[in-house]
Write an enzyme that holds these catalytic residues in place. Structure first.
Site, short mmCIF file in Angstrom:
data_model
loop_
_atom_site.label_atom_id
_atom_site.label_comp_id
_atom_site.label_asym_id
_atom_site.label_seq_id
_atom_site.Cartn_x
_atom_site.Cartn_y
_atom_site.Cartn_z
N HIS A 230 -8.60 -13.06 0.39
CA HIS A 230 -7.23 -11.43 0.67
C HIS A 230 -6.26 -12.68 -0.56
CE1 HIS A 230 -10.17 -9.04 2.28
NE2 HIS A 230 -8.96 -7.97 1.82
N HIS A 231 -5.39 -11.45 -0.52
CA HIS A 231 -3.68 -12.11 -1.10
C HIS A 231 -3.42 -13.46 0.67
CE1 HIS A 231 -2.23 -8.99 1.53
NE2 HIS A 231 -3.07 -7.83 0.50
N GLY B 194 -4.82 3.23 7.42
CA GLY B 194 -5.88 2.08 6.71
C GLY B 194 -5.47 1.14 7.13
N GLY C 229 -9.98 -6.37 8.20
CA GLY C 229 -11.10 -5.03 9.50
C GLY C 229 -11.91 -4.81 8.64
N THR C 230 -12.91 -4.44 7.16
CA THR C 230 -13.86 -4.52 6.47
C THR C 230 -15.14 -5.19 7.25
OG1 THR C 230 -12.25 -3.87 4.49
CG2 THR C 230 -14.58 -4.08 3.98
N LYS D 213 -1.54 -11.49 3.55
CA LYS D 213 -2.45 -10.42 4.67
C LYS D 213 -2.61 -11.88 5.95
CE LYS D 213 -6.92 -8.37 5.96
NZ LYS D 213 -5.99 -6.51 5.92
N MET E 1 0.90 -1.23 0.08
CA MET E 1 0.02 0.25 -0.10
C MET E 1 0.36 1.34 -0.04
SD MET E 1 -3.16 -0.69 -0.44
CE MET E 1 -3.30 0.79 -0.40
N1 LIG Z 1 -8.15 0.85 5.19
C1 LIG Z 1 -7.68 0.06 3.41
O1 LIG Z 1 -7.77 0.29 2.95
C2 LIG Z 1 -6.60 -0.59 3.03
C3 LIG Z 1 -5.85 -1.44 4.45
N2 LIG Z 1 -4.76 -2.67 4.14
C4 LIG Z 1 -3.85 -2.27 5.32
O2 LIG Z 1 -2.84 -2.01 5.66
C5 LIG Z 1 -2.21 -2.62 6.18
C6 LIG Z 1 -0.68 -3.09 5.27
O3 LIG Z 1 -1.18 -3.73 4.11
P1 LIG Z 1 0.36 -3.70 2.67
O4 LIG Z 1 0.56 -2.90 2.05
O5 LIG Z 1 -1.10 -5.09 2.44
O6 LIG Z 1 1.06 -5.05 3.77
P2 LIG Z 1 3.41 -5.00 3.52
O7 LIG Z 1 3.37 -6.15 4.00
O8 LIG Z 1 2.98 -5.25 1.74
O9 LIG Z 1 3.22 -3.87 3.60
C7 LIG Z 1 2.81 -3.22 5.36
C8 LIG Z 1 4.63 -2.04 5.71
O10 LIG Z 1 5.17 -1.15 6.64
C9 LIG Z 1 5.72 -2.12 6.88
N3 LIG Z 1 6.33 -2.37 8.48
C10 LIG Z 1 5.98 -3.46 9.00
N4 LIG Z 1 5.46 -3.71 10.54
C11 LIG Z 1 6.42 -2.46 10.91
C12 LIG Z 1 7.41 -1.63 11.73
N5 LIG Z 1 6.74 -2.49 13.25
N6 LIG Z 1 8.10 -0.80 11.01
C13 LIG Z 1 8.41 -0.23 10.46
N7 LIG Z 1 7.81 -0.03 9.18
C14 LIG Z 1 6.52 -1.56 9.24
C15 LIG Z 1 6.92 -3.63 6.83
O11 LIG Z 1 7.84 -3.08 6.02
P3 LIG Z 1 8.23 -4.43 6.17
O12 LIG Z 1 9.12 -4.52 5.14
O13 LIG Z 1 9.94 -4.34 6.77
O14 LIG Z 1 8.14 -5.76 6.67
C16 LIG Z 1 6.02 -2.82 5.09
O15 LIG Z 1 6.81 -1.97 4.35
C17 LIG Z 1 -2.19 -4.17 6.84
O16 LIG Z 1 -3.11 -3.21 7.84
C18 LIG Z 1 -3.98 -4.13 6.15
O17 LIG Z 1 -4.97 -5.30 6.62
C19 LIG Z 1 -4.98 -2.79 3.25
C20 LIG Z 1 -4.93 -2.05 1.26
C21 LIG Z 1 -6.28 -1.35 2.58
O1 LIG Z 2 -4.37 -6.56 4.03
C1 LIG Z 2 -5.22 -6.21 2.75
O2 LIG Z 2 -4.74 -5.96 1.33
C2 LIG Z 2 -6.61 -5.36 2.64
N1 LIG Z 2 -6.84 -5.20 4.04
C3 LIG Z 2 -8.13 -4.18 4.49
C4 LIG Z 2 -9.18 -4.83 5.16
O3 LIG Z 2 -8.38 -5.47 6.07
O4 LIG Z 2 -9.74 -5.02 5.35
C5 LIG Z 2 -8.93 -3.61 2.77
C6 LIG Z 2 -8.85 -4.61 2.17
O5 LIG Z 2 -9.44 -4.93 1.55
C7 LIG Z 2 -7.24 -5.40 1.88
#
Ligand SMILES: NC(=O)C1=CN([C@@H]2O[C@H](COP(=O)(O)OP(=O)(O)OC[C@H]3O[C@@H](n4cnc5c(N)ncnc54)[C@H](OP(=O)(O)O)[C@@H]3O)[C@@H](O)[C@H]2O)C=CC1
Ligand SMILES: O=C(O)C1=N[C@H](C(=O)O)C[C@H](O)C1
Length: 257
Positions: free
Chosen positions: A150-151, A94, A160-161, A154, A16
């Site tokens: 989801h992928h 998010g 969360g949704t 996750k 994200m």
């Molecule tokens: N609200 C919305 O619309 C959406 C929400 N989400 C949520 O967003 C979150 C992230 O999802 P996603 O991007 O797929 O996850 P990823 O694992 O791809 O990315 C998370 C990032 O955060 C970093 N991170 C994790 N823990 C820490 C920490 N303790 N300190 C600093 N950096 C950290 C990770 O670093 P590292 O590479 O070192 O692990 C990574 O770069 C999830 O909770 C997901 O459910 C996702 C999509 C949509």
């Molecule tokens: O982790 C994800 O990818 C996503 N997380 C969110 C959730 O937990 O609802 C939103 C979205 O569905 C993608």
């Protein structure tokens, strides 16, 4: 001339975080002030240098962003929101999977800065949240099952949704509890809500609610086709929150305005 919203991005090299940086670049009224990740290895994302998360506090002081967008994990989001509260910078997250103590930490920070938390920044999901209560209320006694897909990377389940949709469902009908997955010999209990989390491949995010009874079924489905949808919503939220007073907000506040 419109003012530019300067945004700090956490989790910048994550799925994200990358999308958020791209979504900011798509807009004329926003720019990335800085980007951090846990332990970056001299990486850049779309030409933006990614700094170590340990420098977050000093980056807030040096760049004075109007908002931070966070998609990381519950533990780190809780640390970031505290640093934002200390620096008086609005926080949009998010991130999903918060426990009660972590939610309380977000609430505490919201006493000092604007904090917006949304488990899903897709406008279609917000529409689903808006209508699901009415659907449940209109069909008392119908069986309700929720399936989210989801992928395979996750971490949290249910999503969360899903939890947000379940709260709406439970607030609008008579239910005995949630049944997470099923196995064994017992038939479905009247009044339970079935909850199913599928994890496979690189599926962006799907949520379906099935209401069945009276020899009929209703299925309400949201399917995100691209993570850019979530990122665009989060940047809309950051542009909006920059002008707000301290408090807790959600994505509906942004859309309703
Ligand atoms: N609200 C919305 O619309 C959406 C929400 N989400 C949520 O967003 C979150 C992230 O999802 P996603 O991007 O797929 O996850 P990823 O694992 O791809 O990315 C998370 C990032 O955060 C970093 N991170 C994790 N823990 C820490 C920490 N303790 N300190 C600093 N950096 C950290 C990770 O670093 P590292 O590479 O070192 O692990 C990574 O770069 C999830 O909770 C997901 O459910 C996702 C999509 C949509
Ligand atoms: O982790 C994800 O990818 C996503 N997380 C969110 C959730 O937990 O609802 C939103 C979205 O569905 C993608």
């Amino acid at each position: 001339m419109t003012a530019t919203t300067r945004i700090g991005v956490t989790g910048a090299t994550g799925r994200m975080g990358r999308e958020v940086i791209a979504a900011v670049a798509d807009r004329d009224d926003c720019e990335v002030a800085f980007a951090v990740n846990r332990e970056p290895d001299g990486e850049t994302v779309d030409g933006i240098a990614v700094d170590p998360a340990s420098e977050f506090g000093s980056l807030l002081a040096a760049h004075e962003p109007q908002a931070v967008i966070d998609f990381t994990g519950p533990e780190s989001a809780t640390e970031y929101v505290r640093a934002c509260a200390d620096a008086k910078v609005a926080f949009v997250t998010g991130t999903t999977g918060f426990d009660d103590d972590q939610l309380a930490a977000l609430e505490d920070a919201a006493g000092e800065i604007p904090v917006l938390r949304a488990p899903n920044f897709a406008r279609g999901v917000q529409a689903l949240v808006n209508v699901i209560g009415d659907a449940v209320k209109s069909l008392p006694g119908y069986d309700v099952e929720l399936v989210e897909t989801h992928h395979n990377a996750k971490r949290d389940a249910p999503s969360g949704t899903a939890n947000r949709l379940l709260s709406e469902i439970e607030a609008n009908g008579e239910f005995s509890g949630r049944a997470h997955g099923r196995e064994g010999e017992a038939p479905r209990e009247a009044g339970e809500i079935g909850v199913h989390a599928l994890r496979a491949g690189d599926i962006t995010g799907e949520h379906e609610i099935l209401l069945a009874g009276n020899h009929e079924e209703v299925r309400l489905t949201h399917r995100a086709e691209d993570r850019g949808v979530f990122a665009a919503g989060a940047v809309d939220a950051a542009a909006w929150i920059a002008g707000q007073k301290a408090g807790s907000y959600d994505f509906a506040d942004v859309i309703d305005e």
